[in-house]
Design a protein around this motif. Structure first.
Motif, mmCIF file in Angstrom:
data_model
loop_
_atom_site.group_PDB
_atom_site.id
_atom_site.type_symbol
_atom_site.label_atom_id
_atom_site.label_comp_id
_atom_site.label_asym_id
_atom_site.label_seq_id
_atom_site.Cartn_x
_atom_site.Cartn_y
_atom_site.Cartn_z
ATOM 1 N N VAL A 170 0.828 -1.201 0.000
ATOM 2 C CA VAL A 170 0.000 0.000 0.000
ATOM 3 C C VAL A 170 0.867 1.258 0.000
ATOM 4 O O VAL A 170 0.584 2.220 -0.721
ATOM 5 N N CYS A 171 1.933 1.244 0.788
ATOM 6 C CA CYS A 171 2.749 2.445 0.958
ATOM 7 C C CYS A 171 3.783 2.635 -0.149
ATOM 8 O O CYS A 171 4.172 3.763 -0.441
ATOM 9 N N ILE A 172 4.235 1.533 -0.745
ATOM 10 C CA ILE A 172 5.251 1.622 -1.799
ATOM 11 C C ILE A 172 4.580 1.354 -3.140
ATOM 12 O O ILE A 172 4.174 0.228 -3.431
ATOM 13 N N LYS A 173 4.454 2.374 -3.940
ATOM 14 C CA LYS A 173 3.684 2.269 -5.177
ATOM 15 C C LYS A 173 4.432 1.569 -6.302
ATOM 16 O O LYS A 173 3.814 1.020 -7.213
ATOM 17 N N THR A 174 5.763 1.584 -6.255
ATOM 18 C CA THR A 174 6.540 0.932 -7.318
ATOM 19 C C THR A 174 6.617 -0.562 -7.020
ATOM 20 O O THR A 174 7.220 -0.968 -6.013
ATOM 21 N N PRO A 175 6.023 -1.412 -7.861
ATOM 22 C CA PRO A 175 5.966 -2.858 -7.577
ATOM 23 C C PRO A 175 7.317 -3.498 -7.332
ATOM 24 O O PRO A 175 7.471 -4.317 -6.431
ATOM 25 N N ILE A 176 8.330 -3.142 -8.129
ATOM 26 C CA ILE A 176 9.636 -3.785 -8.011
ATOM 27 C C ILE A 176 10.259 -3.485 -6.656
ATOM 28 O O ILE A 176 10.908 -4.342 -6.036
ATOM 29 N N PHE A 177 10.060 -2.254 -6.149
ATOM 30 C CA PHE A 177 10.601 -1.896 -4.835
ATOM 31 C C PHE A 177 9.845 -2.612 -3.729
ATOM 32 O O PHE A 177 10.429 -3.078 -2.750
ATOM 33 N N SER A 178 8.522 -2.700 -3.875
ATOM 34 C CA SER A 178 7.700 -3.379 -2.880
ATOM 35 C C SER A 178 8.077 -4.855 -2.778
ATOM 36 O O SER A 178 8.236 -5.401 -1.675
ATOM 37 N N ILE A 179 8.246 -5.501 -3.932
ATOM 38 C CA ILE A 179 8.641 -6.911 -3.948
ATOM 39 C C ILE A 179 10.050 -7.083 -3.378
ATOM 40 O O ILE A 179 10.307 -7.999 -2.583
ATOM 41 N N GLY A 180 10.962 -6.194 -3.778
ATOM 42 C CA GLY A 180 12.345 -6.289 -3.319
ATOM 43 C C GLY A 180 12.469 -6.169 -1.809
ATOM 44 O O GLY A 180 13.159 -6.972 -1.166
ATOM 45 N N ILE A 181 11.782 -5.176 -1.233
ATOM 46 C CA ILE A 181 11.839 -4.990 0.219
ATOM 47 C C ILE A 181 11.175 -6.164 0.939
ATOM 48 O O ILE A 181 11.665 -6.648 1.956
ATOM 49 N N GLY A 182 10.049 -6.640 0.373
ATOM 50 C CA GLY A 182 9.361 -7.771 0.983
ATOM 51 C C GLY A 182 10.215 -9.020 1.000
ATOM 52 O O GLY A 182 10.326 -9.706 2.023
ATOM 53 N N LEU A 183 10.856 -9.317 -0.139
ATOM 54 C CA LEU A 183 11.714 -10.501 -0.210
ATOM 55 C C LEU A 183 12.933 -10.358 0.695
ATOM 56 O O LEU A 183 13.369 -11.329 1.326
#
Length: 256
Positions: A170-183
């Motif tokens: 929700v807070c990180i709109k760029t998908p690649i960054f959201s996935i990267g931080i999550g992983l």
């Protein structure tokens, strides 16, 4: 619009997505090494665990540490992308719907996806255990009640982690960054479960729970056991905090 109707709409949105396919493929891939290396389960007598119990727990440990969290990271991003790809979020926000309810409805869908993958993993266990039993001429199949109890523990313990992943998407709109931080947040869990502060890191919950179950089954192996205090209140606070911030931030960028 009632909340349950909103949840129903959200489920309809993912019917044609590839999320379910991704979760099914991940559940199948998870058990392939267990089948090919089934003979290794007979070498665990030193730990005091039976081959059939080791077959199940090792598979579940692989799921709880990386496969399941990684799948959920991707699922959260895909859930948000179903709205943003065709500017569907703008249409939803234009309706007389509370933004917080829309956010929570999507989180309910995420919980359902998590339950679906864990269920698929449990069902695939029986398939892979059956194949391994034929290959090794040994019965690897455990009682269904025990298997689904272990799967249920993983799901319940994963709720705070899912709330955190949803917050990221929700807070990180760029998908690649959201996935990267999550992983990236998944990797330290294998180290954090060995510390006394493991309960402060929600990504370690599923892996810690299944590891503690491993210790119960392996009579010669000493693993840390779950202590509901302070874990339970901390987990509840983390979940509520992540969902609260998600509800506040959901749709803010689209309203500007």
């Amino acid at each position: 619009m009632k909340f349950f109707s909103l949840v129903s709409i959200e489920f309809k949105k993912i019917r044609r997505s590839k999320i379910l396919l991704i979760l099914m493929v991940a559940a199948i891939i998870l058990w392939l090494p267990s089948i090919f290396n089934a003979d290794l389960n007979f070498g665990m007598q030193a730990e005091g665990i039976s081959p059939e119990n080791n077959f199940l727990i090792q598979g579940f440990m692989g799921m709880a540490w990386f496969m399941f969290p990684a799948s959920m990271v991707v699922s959260t991003v895909l859930l948000n992308m179903t709205e943003r790809s065709n500017k569907g979020i703008l249409k939803m926000l234009s309706l007389p719907i509370a933004t917080a309810e829309l956010c929570l409805a999507k989180f309910v869908v995420l919980l359902a996806l998590a339950a679906f993958q864990i269920l698929m993993t449990a069902l695939m266990y029986f398939v892979s255990a059956g194949i391994a039993s034929q290959m090794q001429d040994y019965n690897f199949i455990l009682q269904p009640l025990f298997v689904f109890k272990e799967a249920g523990l993983i799901f319940v313990s994963a709720i705070p982690m899912l709330a955190f992943f949803w917050l990221l998407s929700v807070c990180i709109k760029t998908p690649i960054f959201s996935i990267g931080i999550g992983l990236a947040s998944i990797v330290p869990s294998v180290l954090i479960i060995n510390t006394k502060a493991w309960f402060t890191y929600p990504m370690s919950y599923p892996f810690f729970v299944i590891t503690s179950e491993y210790g119960k089954l392996a009579t010669n192996l000493d693993t840390a056991q779950v202590e509901f205090i302070p874990w339970t209140p901390v987990a509840i606070v983390i979940t509520i905090l992540c969902l609260s911030v998600s509800c506040l931030r959901f749709g803010q960028a689209e309203r500007r």
